[in-house]
Structures are given as structure tokens and as C-alpha cells.
Design an enzyme around this catalytic site. Structure first.
Site, PDB file in Angstrom:
ATOM      1  N   CYS A   1      -5.305   0.903  -1.374  1.00 25.41           N
ATOM      2  CA  CYS A   1      -5.909  -0.399  -1.076  1.00 25.41           C
ATOM      3  C   CYS A   1      -6.941  -0.776  -2.136  1.00 25.41           C
ATOM      4  CB  CYS A   1      -6.534  -0.397   0.310  1.00 25.41           C
ATOM      5  SG  CYS A   1      -7.678   0.973   0.581  1.00 25.41           S
TER       6      CYS A   1
ATOM      7  N   ASP B   1      -5.657  -8.390   1.650  1.00 23.68           N
ATOM      8  CA  ASP B   1      -5.705  -7.118   2.370  1.00 23.68           C
ATOM      9  C   ASP B   1      -4.327  -6.482   2.280  1.00 23.68           C
ATOM     10  OD1 ASP B   1      -6.134  -5.001   4.013  1.00 23.68           O
ATOM     11  OD2 ASP B   1      -6.926  -6.143   5.696  1.00 23.68           O
TER      12      ASP B   1
ATOM     13  N   HIS C   1     -11.583   1.630   3.896  1.00 27.52           N
ATOM     14  CA  HIS C   1     -10.518   0.714   3.485  1.00 27.52           C
ATOM     15  C   HIS C   1     -11.101  -0.342   2.564  1.00 27.52           C
ATOM     16  CE1 HIS C   1      -6.911  -1.627   3.581  1.00 27.52           C
ATOM     17  NE2 HIS C   1      -7.483  -2.643   4.172  1.00 27.52           N
TER      18      HIS C   1
ATOM     19  N   ASN D   1       0.847  -1.185   0.000  1.00 33.96           N
ATOM     20  CA  ASN D   1       0.000   0.000   0.000  1.00 33.96           C
ATOM     21  C   ASN D   1       0.888   1.242   0.000  1.00 33.96           C
ATOM     22  OD1 ASN D   1      -1.833   2.104   0.590  1.00 33.96           O
ATOM     23  ND2 ASN D   1      -3.151   0.706   1.717  1.00 33.96           N
TER      24      ASN D   1
END
Length: 729
Positions: free
Chosen positions: A200, A459, A442, A195
């Protein structure tokens, strides 16, 4: 009861606008002081209090995290938004979070009594307190208050610009079964994406696209059929490298080159962009890259469908229709319960009448029916769920949190205008999730690489296993979604093409140039890593000698230390060992070498200021030397003895006839001597007669200070490193 401990914690400033349950690397910061005091109790049953003191509060503009504190064998941390979740908010938000939840089995839960308290450090009885019974689980990893305390009221809680926050956690009931992270990760062959700040959403989309084998194969093939400039950082080329690294690198991959190819700057990568627009940008770039090649049109075959927009007049025979291509569909969430409701609304017939009549050219305004039907669906169907909409009443964007379901298997046959030989049965492949509000959020993704029952959660850099419930059921949204978590983008794959779309890409299908280029990058990074390791062992040592002072061409100051001789020496070596090198380089015998430390003064000038002692010469160089300044190497002359109270002085001669200023040498003088003691040395050095009058001034940065020759160096305020300029009268 835990053993009483007190420790300083790091904290993390998060400069993106994401509400991420994971921490990046914590950094030390003087604003944060935290202690864990079991003896500081806030409730009757003596549960320990975690205290977080945030100093220089007024300088903090972004959300910050406390470091992790442990209680009841669980790891917790606080999250504080100084201005709330809105970009220019005026109310502080405060949350408590359980961390490392990805190491728990999916069915974990923790029920607890939680107390959050912002302490009034002057009158503690006026402290702001919130308490509640909270249930933490895999869909609710944090809890807190979006509107904890208004900034206008916060001044009463600040003491010397520091804010103190207490939290107490009393676990009432829990079921937490941990998975060995090493065993869990060992089975996962896929890697994450780094990131860059707030990318994201990009990482989630790229992972979904990467797992479409037919697309990845096509991206690899592009350089075979197109004559692209290998030095040009194009979108297609950058995407090619990312896919290759995701397939073979074995660790998280950077997207920096890709965002640079978008033309993004540092501000762009910390600003969240729309996922749907980004998907279209990538598809357009890939299509442009294949034009005029044997693979032209292949992107369309994967993602493009067709819809027919038609208008039929009710009272006359008149029809207008237009066929449009699409690469994704935007479906309404508001007012719909599921995907089928959205398709029904999408294809619903609208009657145009009254003030909204249709203008049928020569037939004038007519009542008509306006509708949409699908001529075809693509093999890969991308559905963007319209979770965000503009509220005209409030004048701002809002996120729709209503529950909205989507099936693992989707049958779209009834929405086709005509029957097709290919069944329109689709299986869900990816679920891109948005967690948070319209202001703060997010993105992450759940993907089934092979359309099996095994899901993976992507993630950013973390790739973990997930259940079907986590991937689908827990992303419907609704009032029970306490983290405002819901699916935002869905990727379905048509059943008849599932094997061709997801067929694995073999290494033999990858262009050799790409392998070679990636290998070169690996070698370059490996070399940089070796150099970095050497830098930890070695340091640069700058040495200024008399000749450097003579060559200094500027009127003012003594030397530019960046232009003097520089040596690479072991950090743990000493000056005594360096003297052999200096003797060879400068032809100064070791016994005549004397070293002075440079100092950067408050006025910006750099001067030698302290003679190194014998003890210091035997100390490690990295301890005694400032690398950017280095040392002045003095060649010791007989008259230049040094004792306590002696000064190292540098002299320049100003010739008004030239006019010019030139360096003539240095001298050691006792600070208690009268300054006219210099005159003898100057006359001898310059060859002046004894009856020649000499005026001396001290150089102070870019100005000259008058000197009283009948007073001592000390009385004139002369210190070591001073530059004295003289001229004849």
C-alpha cells in the site's frame, strides 16, 4: 427487530501487515462458522447478537476478518488479531468496524453502545466482556481493544480449539447519507493499483508521482533517448508501463513487474518498506537511465534542492561550509506544532562548545556555531514527516501521534540563504497517510491532480472523492486520532511551476513502441481469457490402453497416466459420445470398449478399480472422471466377461535368466475361485508345458507378497487392479 436468520459466512485471512478498512475477496475456510441470532440476547433491551465461532484457533497466526453482518441498515464486521498488533505479541486484539464507509458522505457519524464478549463456553458467567459508548465517523471507522485478553488466559475460553465471540451493537444516533457508488465512480477518470500483500505504501507513492505530469512525460521519453534492452525488466521500464496503464487502462493496475525489477521476492512484497527510501530508489533509477542522454539532469530539475551546512568559529575568523543536494527533506514532528516549527528547528543554529567544540585544523578546538540554510528549493518539494523514532529507553521503534499541522499554502522564503527572484510559495499536492501503529498499519494517499479544491483518495484499488477536511485536517494526528491516522509524507508544488509540473500528458507524447507493447499484452491477456473460458467448457481426458501397459518400462507399478493419450472433450459430454473418438484413435470397436476408473490408493499406487456401468457411461464426464487419472480402456475379449464379484487383474512375467519383468496381459477372474485357476491361463499365454511349475506373487508398491495358490483370490486379499508377477520354478 430483525428476522431470525442463520447462515454460514466466509472469512478473510489477511496475510499482509496492514490495518485496512476494506476487504479483498473473501474465501471459504472451515475454521470459521458464524451465525446471527436475534434470539441470543446479551442485554436487557433484546438487541440481536452476532456470534463468530473460530475453529482451529491455534493454527491462526495472522489477523482475520469476520464476514459482514448487517444491523440498523449498516454493515459491520469484526477484526481479530490472535497475537495483537505486535509481530510477536502475546495479547489478542479485537475490533469492530463499519465497512463500505467510502459510499457515505463525509459528514456521516454513528453513535452506538457496543458490547464485545469472548465467551467462556464451559462457564458462561466467566466470559470476558467489554462495553463502551462509541462514536464512529470518517476518521474513526473501527473501534476496539488492542489488549483484549492475554493468550495465557485464553485457554479457558477455547473449547475443542474453537473460540466464540459475540458482539452487540445498539445504535443510539446516526447520520448516514449514502452516495450512489455508480454515479460517484462514473465521474472519476483515474484508477487504482493492486496491493500485492503489503504494498500500500508503494501504491500511494506511485499515485503521487504519476500525477506529476512533467515526471510522467520524462519517464515516457526515456526509451526515445536511451538504448535500453526492451527485454530487460528495468525499474524505469516497469515504471513507464505502470504510468501508461494508469493513464489508459481503465481498471486497477498491477505493480508486480516493478517489484520484480527491484529484485524483491514473495517475502519482500508482504513486508512494508520505508516510503522515503523507496522514493529515493525510484529517483536514482530514473537518473541512471538518463545519463548520457539529452534528458540527463531533468529529474534533478524536478526534485533537487540545495542546502548549505556551515560552521563558523566564534572567537577566530574561520568558516567551513559544504553544499549538499537533497531530493526530499526529513522534518521532525516531535516537539513541533507544524511545518514551520520543523523548518525553524532544521535551520536552527547550534553552538558547539565545551566537550563538543569544533576542531578548526591548525587553530585547534574552537567554540563555533553550526547551522543550515537553504540555497534553493525544488519545484516539487517532498517532505517526510518523522512520525517514527527509536526509543533508546524502551529499545524499540515508536510512532509519534502528536498533533502536527501543515498548511495548504507554504511560504518558505525566509529559509533561503539569499533572496531569489522566484517566490518560494508552495501549494500542497499530495498527502500520504499512515493509519495504525509502528507494528501494524496501512498507507493511502489524498491527491489534488490539478491543485483545485477537488481531492481524490487513492486506497490501493479504490479511488474515491474526498473533501479538504478529510485530506488535510483529519490527518494532523493527535489524541483525537483514534485510528492513529496521520500524514507521513507531503508533496508540495511551487506556485510558479504549477502549470508546467501538472501539464497533462497527451497521447501523442507517448512512444509508439510502448503503445504497441501494451497492446500486445492486452491481446495476450485476452487470448488467455478466451482459453480460460474454453477450459471451463472443456476438460482433459486421459485414456490408458493395453499398449501403454506394455510400454511401461519401470519394474514396479502399472503405468504413468501422465504419459498416455490425452483428449480435450466437453465437460458435459458423456462417455457414450466419446466412444467414436476412441474407436478412431485406438482401433477398438465401440461394442468392445469397456472403461474402468483409476484410483490413487493409500500407498501411492494408481490402479483401475471400478468398471463403469451403462448409467455412468451416459453421465457427464466431469462428474465421473478424475482428470489427472483418467480411464483404463479395456478391449473386451470373449473370455473376459464381467459380473458381480469379478476382478480385473494384471499379470507380469519375471525371467530370472534375463533378468527382466515384462507385462503380459490382463484377465477377469471371479474372486471366489482358487488362485491356481490362473495357472491354465498363464501356461496358455506363455506357451508353457503343463508340467512347468509356476510361482505367483502380488506386487505391493515396491515389495512382493507371497500367494497361497490353493486359496481363493478373496482369501489372499486380492482386489481389482492387483498386479500379479509369476515366474517358472
Amino acid at each position: 427487530m430483525h428476522k431470525a436468520t442463520e447462515f454460514k459466512l466466509d472469512f478473510q485471512r489477511q496475510f499482509d501487515n496492514e490495518s485496512d478498512e476494506s476487504l479483498s475477496e473473501d474465501i471459504d475456510n472451515p475454521h470459521i462458522k458464524e451465525t446471527y441470532h436475534p434470539q441470543d440476547v446479551m442485554v436487557e433491551d433484546q438487541h440481536p447478537t452476532f456470534t463468530w465461532t473460530i475453529e482451529n484457533f491455534s493454527n491462526i497466526n495472522q489477523k482475520i476478518f469476520s464476514n459482514i453482518f448487517e444491523d440498523f441498515d449498516l454493515k459491520w464486521r469484526l477484526i481479530m488479531f490472535p497475537r495483537g498488533l505486535e509481530e510477536k505479541g502475546s495479547i489478542m486484539s479485537l475490533y469492530l468496524e463499519i465497512v463500505s464507509c467510502n459510499l457515505f458522505k463525509p459528514e456521516w457519524f454513528v453513535n452506538a453502545d457496543v458490547v464485545l464478549l469472548v465467551v467462556n463456553q464451559i462457564e458462561q458467567e466467566l466470559s470476558q466482556k467489554r462495553e463502551a459508548k462509541v462514536s464512529f465517523n470518517s476518521s474513526r471507522r473501527d473501534w476496539g481493544y488492542q489488549k483484549f485478553i492475554h493468550l495465557d488466559n485464553l485457554a479457558a475460553f477455547l473449547h475443542n480449539d474453537s473460540l466464540k465471540i459475540n458482539v452487540i451493537v445498539q445504535v443510539l444516533e446516526s447520520h448516514v447519507e449514502k452516495i450512489d457508488p455508480s454515479e460517484r465512480q462514473k465521474e472519476i477518470i483515474y484508477v487504482g493499483l493492486k496491493n500485492q500483500g503489503a504494498t500500500c505504501y508503494l501504491n500511494s507513492l506511485l499515485q503521487a508521482l504519476f500525477h506529476l505530469g512533467s515526471l510522467r512525460r520524462l519517464v515516457y521519453m526515456m526509451s526515445t533517448f536511451t538504448d535500453w534492452d526492451q527485454s530487460r525488466n528495468s525499474i524505469a521500464k516497469s515504471l513507464q508501463k505502470i504510468f501508461f496503464q494508469l493513464q489508459f487502462k481503465g481498471k486497477s493496475v498491477s505493480t508486480k513487474k516493478l517489484t520484480e525489477s527491484f529484485g524483491w521476492n514473495a517475502q519482500d512484497v508482504i513486508t512494508q518498506h520505508d516510503v522515503q527510501e523507496l522514493n529515493r530508489l525510484l529517483c536514482d533509477a530514473l537518473e541512471n537511465q538518463t545519463k548520457g542522454t539529452p534528458v540527463e539532469g531533468e529529474i534533478e530539475k524536478i526534485f533537487r534542492g540545495k542546502q548549505i551546512n556551515s560552521i563558523n568559529c566564534i572567537n577566530i575568523k574561520h568558516e567551513s561550509s559544504k553544499t549538499e543536494a537533497y531530493y526530499d527533506l526529513s522534518l521532525n514532528v516531535k516537539g513541533c506544532n507544524d511545518v514551520y516549527d520543523s523548518f525553524n528547528l532544521y535551520t536552527e543554529t547550534e553552538v558547539l562548545k565545551g566537550d563538543n567544540q569544533y576542531f578548526a585544523e591548525a587553530n585547534g578546538f574552537q567554540d563555533a556555531e553550526k547551522g543550515c540554510a537553504f540555497d534553493s528549493f525544488p519545484p516539487v518539494l517532498v517532505l517526510q514527516l518523522k512520525r517514527f523514532e527509536y526509543d533508546h529507553t524502551r529499545g524499540e521503534n515508536l510512532k509519534i501521534h502528536a498533533k502536527y499541522t501543515f498548511p495548504p499554502v507554504l511560504d518558505l522564503g525566509k529559509y533561503l540563504r539569499r533572496s531569489h527572484s522566484i517566490p518560494s510559495i508552495y501549494h500542497i499536492h499530495s498527502v500520504l497517510v499512515h493509519s495504525g501503529t509502528v507494528f501494524q498499519g496501512h498507507y493511502y494517499a489524498y491527491i489534488r491532480p490539478n491543485l483545485s479544491n477537488e481531492w481524490l483518495k487513492y486506497d490501493d484499488e479504490k479511488v474515491t472523492r474526498a473533501t479538504t477536511r478529510e485530506a488535510i485536517d483529519q490527518n494532523y494526528g493527535g489524541p483525537d486520532s483514534k485510528r492513529f491516522t496521520s500524514a507521513y509524507l507531503l508533496v508540495y508544488i511551487r506556485e510558479t511551476e504549477r502549470y508546467s509540473i501538472l501539464a497533462p500528458v497527451l497521447e501523442s507524447e507517448i512512444p509508439s513502441y510502448l503503445k504497441e507493447e501494451i497492446e500486445k499484452e492486452k491481446e495476450k491477456k485476452s487470448k488467455m481469457k478466451e482459453e480460460h473460458a474454453l477450459q471451463k467448457l472443456y476438460m482433459s481426458l486421459r485414456i490408458t490402453v493395453e499398449n501403454d501397459l506394455k510400454e511401461h518400462q519401470q519394474y514396479f507399478d502399472l503405468v504413468d497416466t501422465k504419459k498416455v493419450s490425452e483428449f480435450q472433450v466437453l465437460r458435459k459430454s458423456c462417455l457414450a459420445e466419446f466412444k467414436d473418438i476412441a474407436e478412431s484413435a485406438f482401433k477398438i470397436p465401440k461394442h468392445k470398449q469397456r472403461y474402468w476408473l483409476f484410483e490413487k490408493r493409500s500407498n501411492g499406487t494408481i490402479r483401475p478399480w471400478r468398471l463403469l456401468s451403462k448409467t455412468q457411461e451416459d453421465s457427464n464426464l466431469d462428474v465421473i472422471v478424475k482428470q489427472d487419472l483418467g480411464l483404463f480402456l479395456e478391449e473386451v475379449l470373449d473370455e473376459n466377461t464381467n459380473s458381480v464379484g469379478d476382478l480385473l487383474l494384471f499379470l507380469k512375467y519375471y525371467d530370472p535368466l534375463d533378468p527382466s519383468i515384462r507385462y503380459v496381459g490382463h484377465i477377469i477372474m471371479n474372486l471366489n475361485l482358487p488362485m491356481d485357476a490362473l495357472l491354465t491361463w498363464i501356461r496358455k499365454k506363455m506357451g508353457f508345458n503343463n508340467d512347468v511349475d509356476i510361482d505367483i506373487k502380488e506386487e505391493k508398491r515396491t515389495q512382493l507378497k507371497a500367494i497361497e495358490l490353493n486359496k481363493s483370490f478373496y482369501q489372499n486379499g486380492i482386489t481389482t487392479g492387483a498386479i500379479l508377477i509369476f515366474q517358472t520354478m
